[in-house]
Design a protein around this motif. Structure first.
Motif, PDB file in Angstrom:
ATOM      1  N   UNK A 369    -125.640 -28.430  68.557  1.00 30.91           N
ATOM      2  CA  UNK A 369    -124.792 -27.382  68.982  1.00 30.91           C
ATOM      3  C   UNK A 369    -123.471 -27.792  69.864  1.00 30.91           C
ATOM      4  N   UNK A 370    -123.797 -28.800  70.974  1.00 27.94           N
ATOM      5  CA  UNK A 370    -122.776 -28.959  71.672  1.00 27.94           C
ATOM      6  C   UNK A 370    -121.566 -29.982  71.013  1.00 27.94           C
ATOM      7  N   UNK A 371    -121.944 -30.694  69.900  1.00 29.72           N
ATOM      8  CA  UNK A 371    -120.943 -31.456  69.318  1.00 29.72           C
ATOM      9  C   UNK A 371    -120.261 -30.632  68.257  1.00 29.72           C
ATOM     10  N   UNK A 372    -119.125 -30.747  68.231  1.00 31.63           N
ATOM     11  CA  UNK A 372    -118.303 -29.754  67.075  1.00 31.63           C
ATOM     12  C   UNK A 372    -117.518 -30.726  66.247  1.00 31.63           C
ATOM     13  N   UNK A 373    -117.040 -30.031  64.958  1.00 33.51           N
ATOM     14  CA  UNK A 373    -116.429 -30.797  64.085  1.00 33.51           C
ATOM     15  C   UNK A 373    -115.052 -29.905  63.765  1.00 33.51           C
ATOM     16  N   UNK A 374    -114.110 -30.630  63.765  1.00 34.21           N
ATOM     17  CA  UNK A 374    -112.867 -29.920  63.536  1.00 34.21           C
ATOM     18  C   UNK A 374    -111.899 -30.362  62.509  1.00 34.21           C
ATOM     19  N   UNK A 375    -111.468 -29.694  61.473  1.00 33.42           N
ATOM     20  CA  UNK A 375    -110.713 -30.178  60.598  1.00 33.42           C
ATOM     21  C   UNK A 375    -109.106 -29.463  60.532  1.00 33.42           C
ATOM     22  N   UNK A 376    -108.468 -30.767  60.638  1.00 32.32           N
ATOM     23  CA  UNK A 376    -106.910 -30.349  60.617  1.00 32.32           C
ATOM     24  C   UNK A 376    -106.177 -30.904  59.312  1.00 32.32           C
ATOM     25  N   UNK A 377    -105.517 -30.186  58.569  1.00 32.14           N
ATOM     26  CA  UNK A 377    -105.107 -30.660  57.311  1.00 32.14           C
ATOM     27  C   UNK A 377    -103.648 -30.634  57.274  1.00 32.14           C
ATOM     28  N   UNK A 378    -103.166 -31.555  56.399  1.00 36.66           N
ATOM     29  CA  UNK A 378    -101.733 -31.269  55.670  1.00 36.66           C
ATOM     30  C   UNK A 378    -101.651 -31.315  54.275  1.00 36.66           C
ATOM     31  N   UNK A 379    -101.242 -30.455  53.460  1.00 38.63           N
ATOM     32  CA  UNK A 379    -101.088 -30.366  52.044  1.00 38.63           C
ATOM     33  C   UNK A 379    -102.331 -30.709  51.412  1.00 38.63           C
ATOM     34  N   UNK A 380    -103.431 -29.890  52.131  1.00 36.86           N
ATOM     35  CA  UNK A 380    -104.857 -30.415  51.411  1.00 36.86           C
ATOM     36  C   UNK A 380    -105.487 -28.894  51.303  1.00 36.86           C
ATOM     37  N   UNK A 381    -105.232 -28.188  50.265  1.00 35.91           N
ATOM     38  CA  UNK A 381    -105.637 -26.804  50.092  1.00 35.91           C
ATOM     39  C   UNK A 381    -106.846 -26.612  49.156  1.00 35.91           C
ATOM     40  N   UNK A 382    -107.971 -27.247  49.740  1.00 37.05           N
ATOM     41  CA  UNK A 382    -109.326 -27.058  49.109  1.00 37.05           C
ATOM     42  C   UNK A 382    -110.262 -26.324  50.065  1.00 37.05           C
ATOM     43  N   UNK A 383    -111.386 -25.688  49.722  1.00 38.80           N
ATOM     44  CA  UNK A 383    -112.229 -25.253  50.566  1.00 38.80           C
ATOM     45  C   UNK A 383    -113.178 -26.712  51.157  1.00 38.80           C
ATOM     46  N   UNK A 384    -113.069 -27.040  52.410  1.00 36.23           N
ATOM     47  CA  UNK A 384    -113.565 -28.304  52.915  1.00 36.23           C
ATOM     48  C   UNK A 384    -115.249 -28.222  52.711  1.00 36.23           C
ATOM     49  N   UNK A 385    -116.000 -29.196  52.282  1.00 32.43           N
ATOM     50  CA  UNK A 385    -117.341 -29.441  52.055  1.00 32.43           C
ATOM     51  C   UNK A 385    -118.151 -29.116  53.389  1.00 32.43           C
TER      52      UNK A 385
END
Ligand SMILES: C[S@@+](CC[C@H](N)C(=O)[O-])C[C@H]1O[C@@H](n2cnc3c(N)ncnc32)[C@H](O)[C@@H]1O
Length: 395
Positions: A369-385
């Protein structure tokens, strides 16, 4: 220079620390008697050849000072590889660029897994500030995936040409120097570091805190925005270098994903009135404590990550914030259960070990829970797994 509850450093380590202390002392003297803590932290961790990350101390793993997720279990990197596979399918000529690759174990496991999917990146770039860790990474990759070593390239600075693919940083942001401040009646004080009068007693810590009104206009402005909701005496940190770092990633990522994994919270929780002593933490031989002024060059100094600040900066830099979740949700969505069920339980010892390690990665009381994951994208329009259970609303 020591705290009696911590293990005593080896005499060679003490000698090493003295060299770094001498360098920092000189910087402080040249600056007229004090330096902001952010500069102290930068030198303690990254002074060339002497800082904690720049020199040859054995930092990561069971015999070091702390252990990170890729060191705990290969399943972590295999899940990251699944997320990379999804992006590399969109950008078949894509590369992976990893910041601060530690022992190199995550790079090795990701490449091995992607090779088994027949979905290798054209190159695996590693931007590593530590010469010592570069050597260690090369040795790990040579031992684990010699046939793929020719895809790996080490960089001193970001590539000059835009790239497609994935930028990875696991526990890198927490190792970036931060400014430390306190809210006072009169305004904002910043933590500076000065010299103790320890000439008569060389065993004492050579550095002391000095509180001064901040001279940094950007820190002042950023902290003033928090002031209304927080009490006098409140202490915390801020990473003002973050926006330049995110901007530099936005500048080179022509298409793809920046995946940031670290311990931290959204702003509201980071600057919670009850978290009134901030998040600064030191790690020395698996002991955690809160005094960054001791053991210079021998201990890790870290601060938690403010993920709201990352998201805001990313938007300003024209990146999209495409996902935010905790490590447990991310790993489960990236196939951790399937990886576990594929383990051979006739190999009892390995099976038990691996399931135990997986628990450490996902249990809320451990890293989940303490560790987080963040996705930043550029020209990538897919629902990330990995972001099926998306928590961007909490930022
Ligand atoms: C806590 S270690 C994590 C290592 C590894 N990623 C892991 O998970 O085991 C932090 C790493 O970040 C690196 N680092 C910190 N700031 C960096 C920067 N601006 N660019 C590249 N690497 C950086 C350090 O040199 C170190 O290798």
């Amino acid at each position: 220079m020591h705290n009696s509850s911590l293990p005593l450093p080896h005499p060679d380590a003490v000698a090493h620390s003295h060299r770094l202390v001498a360098t920092i002392k000189q910087t402080i003297q040249e600056a007229g008697g004090v330096i902001p803590f952010v500069e102290f932290m930068a030198q303690a961790l990254y002074a060339p050849g002497l800082g904690y990350y720049s020199a040859g101390v054995h930092k990561l793993g069971a015999s070091g000072d702390f252990i990170t997720a890729p060191e705990i279990s290969p399943l972590f990197s295999q899940c990251i590889a699944k997320q990379c596979q999804q992006v590399l399918t969109t950008f078949p000529d894509g590369v992976i660029l990893e910041f601060g690759a530690g022992s190199g174990i995550m790079a090795a496991e990701i490449l091995k897994t992607l090779a088994s999917f027949n979905c290798l990146p054209t190159q695996y770039l590693i931007l590593e500030v530590s010469a010592d860790l570069r050597q260690r990474q090369r040795a790990t990759l040579q031992a684990k995936i010699p046939e793929l070593l020719n895809r790996v390239q080490w960089l001193d600075v970001l590539p000059s040409q835009p790239l497609h693919g994935i930028i990875l940083a696991n526990e890198v942001l927490d190792a970036m120097p931060v400014q430390r401040f306190r809210l006072d009646e009169q305004g904002v004080s910043e933590f500076y570091v000065g010299l103790a009068n320890s000439d008569n007693n060389p065993t004492e810590t050579p550095f002391i805190w000095q509180m001064l009104p901040t001279r940094d206009e950007s820190l002042l402005q950023a902290v003033e925005m928090l002031r209304l909701s927080l009490p006098v005496g409140y202490v915390s940190e801020m990473n003002l270098a973050l926006s330049a770092w995110i901007q530099s990633l936005a500048d080179i990522l022509a298409g793809g994903l920046v995946l940031l994994i670290d311990y931290g919270f959204p702003s509201r929780e980071y600057y919670h009135p009850q978290r009134d002593q901030g998040t600064l933490m030191c790690h020395y031989q698996h002991h955690a404590h809160d005094d960054p002024l001791i053991l210079a060059g021998l201990q890790d100094i870290t601060a938690h990550v403010n993920f709201t600040a990352i998201a805001e900066t990313a938007l300003t830099a024209n990146l999209q914030v495409s996902g935010y979740t905790n490590q447990a949700n991310f790993l489960l969505a990236c196939g951790l259960p399937e990886l576990l069920s594929a383990l051979d339980f006739n190999e009892t010892k390995t099976y038990l070990q691996q399931t135990q390690q997986a628990k450490t990665l996902v249990l809320p009381s451990e890293m989940g829970e303490l560790f987080k994951v963040m996705a930043l994208t550029s020209h990538l329009d897919i629902p990330l797994l990995g972001f099926v259970r998306d928590e961007r609303g909490r930022l």
